[in-house]
Design an enzyme around this catalytic site. Structure first.
Site, PDB file in Angstrom:
ATOM      1  N   ASP A 164     -22.191  22.389   7.006  1.00  0.00           N
ATOM      2  CA  ASP A 164     -21.040  22.644   7.882  1.00  0.00           C
ATOM      3  C   ASP A 164     -20.389  23.976   7.525  1.00  0.00           C
ATOM      4  O   ASP A 164     -20.711  24.576   6.495  1.00  0.00           O
ATOM      5  CB  ASP A 164     -20.018  21.491   7.824  1.00  0.00           C
ATOM      6  CG  ASP A 164     -19.697  21.090   6.410  1.00  0.00           C
ATOM      7  OD1 ASP A 164     -19.660  21.986   5.549  1.00  0.00           O
ATOM      8  OD2 ASP A 164     -19.475  19.883   6.169  1.00  0.00           O
ATOM      9  N   ASP A 171     -16.854  26.355   7.241  1.00  0.00           N
ATOM     10  CA  ASP A 171     -15.398  26.498   7.169  1.00  0.00           C
ATOM     11  C   ASP A 171     -15.066  27.956   7.437  1.00  0.00           C
ATOM     12  O   ASP A 171     -15.753  28.860   6.945  1.00  0.00           O
ATOM     13  CB  ASP A 171     -14.889  26.134   5.769  1.00  0.00           C
ATOM     14  CG  ASP A 171     -15.119  24.666   5.446  1.00  0.00           C
ATOM     15  OD1 ASP A 171     -15.082  23.853   6.382  1.00  0.00           O
ATOM     16  OD2 ASP A 171     -15.361  24.339   4.272  1.00  0.00           O
ATOM     17  N   ASP A 194     -11.055  27.119  -6.178  1.00  0.00           N
ATOM     18  CA  ASP A 194     -11.336  26.587  -7.514  1.00  0.00           C
ATOM     19  C   ASP A 194     -12.322  27.427  -8.323  1.00  0.00           C
ATOM     20  O   ASP A 194     -11.970  28.023  -9.322  1.00  0.00           O
ATOM     21  CB  ASP A 194     -11.738  25.104  -7.451  1.00  0.00           C
ATOM     22  CG  ASP A 194     -12.764  24.784  -6.378  1.00  0.00           C
ATOM     23  OD1 ASP A 194     -13.279  25.721  -5.741  1.00  0.00           O
ATOM     24  OD2 ASP A 194     -13.068  23.587  -6.179  1.00  0.00           O
TER      25      ASP A 194
HETATM   26  P1  ATP Z   1     -19.613  21.335   0.028  1.00  0.00           P
HETATM   27  O1  ATP Z   1     -20.851  22.097   0.348  1.00  0.00           O
HETATM   28  O2  ATP Z   1     -19.861  20.203  -0.861  1.00  0.00           O
HETATM   29  O3  ATP Z   1     -18.766  21.005   1.237  1.00  0.00           O
HETATM   30  P2  ATP Z   1     -17.516  23.211  -0.505  1.00  0.00           P
HETATM   31  O4  ATP Z   1     -17.395  24.271  -1.561  1.00  0.00           O
HETATM   32  O5  ATP Z   1     -17.551  23.673   0.903  1.00  0.00           O
HETATM   33  O6  ATP Z   1     -18.754  22.337  -0.884  1.00  0.00           O
HETATM   34  P3  ATP Z   1     -15.212  21.689   0.224  1.00  0.00           P
HETATM   35  O7  ATP Z   1     -14.650  20.482  -0.414  1.00  0.00           O
HETATM   36  O8  ATP Z   1     -15.742  21.599   1.604  1.00  0.00           O
HETATM   37  O9  ATP Z   1     -16.322  22.218  -0.752  1.00  0.00           O
HETATM   38  O10 ATP Z   1     -14.097  22.808   0.155  1.00  0.00           O
HETATM   39  C1  ATP Z   1     -14.219  24.067   0.823  1.00  0.00           C
HETATM   40  C2  ATP Z   1     -13.643  25.169  -0.037  1.00  0.00           C
HETATM   41  O11 ATP Z   1     -12.248  24.948  -0.231  1.00  0.00           O
HETATM   42  C3  ATP Z   1     -14.224  25.255  -1.446  1.00  0.00           C
HETATM   43  O12 ATP Z   1     -15.391  26.019  -1.475  1.00  0.00           O
HETATM   44  C4  ATP Z   1     -13.092  25.888  -2.213  1.00  0.00           C
HETATM   45  O13 ATP Z   1     -13.076  27.276  -2.004  1.00  0.00           O
HETATM   46  C5  ATP Z   1     -11.854  25.299  -1.542  1.00  0.00           C
HETATM   47  N1  ATP Z   1     -11.395  24.079  -2.227  1.00  0.00           N
HETATM   48  C6  ATP Z   1     -11.658  22.813  -1.899  1.00  0.00           C
HETATM   49  N2  ATP Z   1     -11.073  21.945  -2.723  1.00  0.00           N
HETATM   50  C7  ATP Z   1     -10.385  22.687  -3.602  1.00  0.00           C
HETATM   51  C8  ATP Z   1      -9.543  22.382  -4.711  1.00  0.00           C
HETATM   52  N3  ATP Z   1      -9.327  21.123  -5.072  1.00  0.00           N
HETATM   53  N4  ATP Z   1      -8.986  23.416  -5.384  1.00  0.00           N
HETATM   54  C9  ATP Z   1      -9.221  24.701  -5.012  1.00  0.00           C
HETATM   55  N5  ATP Z   1     -10.000  25.041  -3.994  1.00  0.00           N
HETATM   56  C10 ATP Z   1     -10.583  24.069  -3.290  1.00  0.00           C
HETATM   57 MG    MG Z   2     -17.556  22.346   2.633  1.00  0.00          MG
END
Ligand code: ATP
Ligand code: MG
Length: 437
Positions: A72, A74, A151
């Site tokens: 997906d 963002d 993060d």
């Molecule tokens: P995935 O592929 O598992 O979705 P992701 O990195 O996209 O991994 P998400 O939970 O979708 O993870 O979060 C999107 C983005 O938002 C992360 O890459 C990070 O930059 C930010 N993010 C999400 N949760 C946090 C948090 N708890 N603290 C700081 N930044 C966060």
């Molecule tokens: Mg994600």
């Protein structure tokens, strides 16, 4: 009135960030644009053409840089949710604490969030509890601030598909190459602000097969207890993310090695000390990982039922040993296990109901005579109960012939099922009791 309130809460502060990005151009990065969703591309184009900044962020950039197709997308933008909503068709604002915009393109949803500032505990817009956990951090910010509040360094990469450049503020690309997970800023402070980051660290290590930097690993043992202050709904969401990540087996191993599993499923660490239980749980997790890779549906209730089963089974046997009858023993064990689990992390009722049904069906599989197997076949949870039985037989907990019998019974034509019935598995069960004197 509401608009005024929102404008006040989300008041955009001046940028307080001094970080600068390294710009990585095409040729140095190998992003294949054909892996990017048309929906995300169109959202970014529209935002940029209206004078806003807009980038793909988070996991999608990571995956693109690793030559994988993201699941997906963002988008992060300088536009406020209201502005995004006005500009983009089929978009709607969701969320209360931090508003984001969902843009729907057929089945796909692209999540658009406005740049936010990182924690500044002196600001009137940021609030933290007594452990330093941020309870309010919904302040708009600049692109640089948005990078800083993320993060891990590998999660703070911004991709501009129009210019085909990646903005890298914290050496994320280098860390990606070295398969390294490192926190932005001081790990202890960042875990205090949001203890879920400890779980995320474990999840990303497992998912990407990366190593957690020692500076991020060291504080976990001291800070893990902070997970007890995180709202349970958030913890459960994170647990589901872990279980449905396609890397559940490795994620649970990571969590266990960081002593974090206790804060999610407290009975599991002990259960895994027993080889039979370990086999059972590993089989359940690897089946789930496989189903996710093959884009098949998985049931979180089924998975949760398997993770609690070893503990439940042990308690069930204990009750039986004490002379309790089969079904009351199972129900008492179910109650015990759920009480222990709920003390740490409550399982939402919508999952718990199905889990109880799957467990409750298990003794009914022992009955293979008369009308009972036919009735069981009609049960709405038969399939889940049967899959569960197969797992139990694979780990040697029940005789393989029992699961084989149920496989044959299901597959047999209706008229052939009668012949498979076992004459009577409880020869004395129909004997009438002597009346009491
Ligand atoms: P995935 O592929 O598992 O979705 P992701 O990195 O996209 O991994 P998400 O939970 O979708 O993870 O979060 C999107 C983005 O938002 C992360 O890459 C990070 O930059 C930010 N993010 C999400 N949760 C946090 C948090 N708890 N603290 C700081 N930044 C966060
Ligand atoms: Mg994600």
């Amino acid at each position: 009135m509401i608009k005024k309130f929102i404008a006040k809460v989300f008041k955009r502060p001046k940028t307080h960030s001094s970080v600068t990005a390294t710009v990585i151009h095409a040729g140095t990065h190998q992003i294949d644009k054909s892996h990017i969703s048309q929906c995300a591309l169109s959202v970014i184009k529209q935002l940029q053409e209206s004078g806003h900044q807009a980038y793909i962020v988070g996991g999608a950039v990571r995956d693109l840089l690793l030559q994988q197709t993201p699941k997906d997308f963002d988008v992060a933008t300088s536009a406020t949710p209201e502005q995004v909503k006005k500009l983009i068709r089929r978009s709607r604002i969701i969320g209360r604490r931090f508003q984001i915009v969902h843009v729907q393109c057929g089945q796909e949803i692209v999540e658009v969030s406005t740049f936010r500032a990182k924690a500044d505990l002196n600001s009137q817009h940021q609030q933290a509890d007594e452990h330093g956990r941020l309870t309010r951090d919904n302040v708009f910010g600049s692109l640089e601030e948005d990078a800083e509040r993320r993060d891990f360094t590998i999660n703070a990469l911004f991709y501009d598909p129009q210019k085909n450049i990646v903005l890298d503020y914290f050496n994320g690309v280098k860390h990606l190459k070295h398969k390294h997970i490192t926190m932005i800023g001081d790990p202890t402070q960042r875990y205090r602000e949001d203890p879920v980051r400890m779980l995320r660290a474990a999840r990303f290590c497992a998912k990407l097969n990366f190593t957690l930097d020692p500076s991020c690993k060291a504080p976990i043992s001291e800070l893990s207890e902070l997970l007890l202050n995180v709202p349970e709904s958030r913890l459960f969401d994170e647990l589901l993310k872990i279980l449905l990540s396609g890397h559940a087996t490795k994620s649970l191993e990571q969590l266990s090695s960081l002593n974090l599993l206790n804060y999610l499923i407290p009975s599991l660490d002990k259960s895994l000390l027993n080889e039979k239980n370990k086999l059972f749980v590993q089989q359940a997790l690897s089946n789930t990982d496989l189903r996710i890779k093959e884009d098949m549906g998985v049931s979180p209730s089924f998975l949760m039922a398997t993770l609690l089963w070893p503990s439940l089974h042990e308690r069930w046997q204990n009750y039986l040993n004490k002379g309790e009858k089969n079904l009351p023993a199972l129900f008492a064990a179910t109650q015990d296990v759920l009480t222990t689990q709920d003390e740490v992390l409550m399982i939402p009722k919508r999952f718990e109901g199905t889990m109880k049904e799957i467990w409750g069906l298990q003794p009914r599989f022992e009955q293979r005579s008369g009308q009972r197997p036919f009735r069981l076949l009609q049960h709405p949870r038969f399939r889940a109960g049967y899959d569960f039985l197969v797992l139990r037989s694979q780990s040697g907990e029940v005789d393989a012939s029992l699961a084989q019998w149920w496989t044959a019974f299901q597959q047999a034509p209706t008229e052939g099922r009668e012949a498979l019935l076992i004459k009577s598995d409880k020869p004395h069960s129909r004997q009438r009791r002597k009346p009491k004197a």
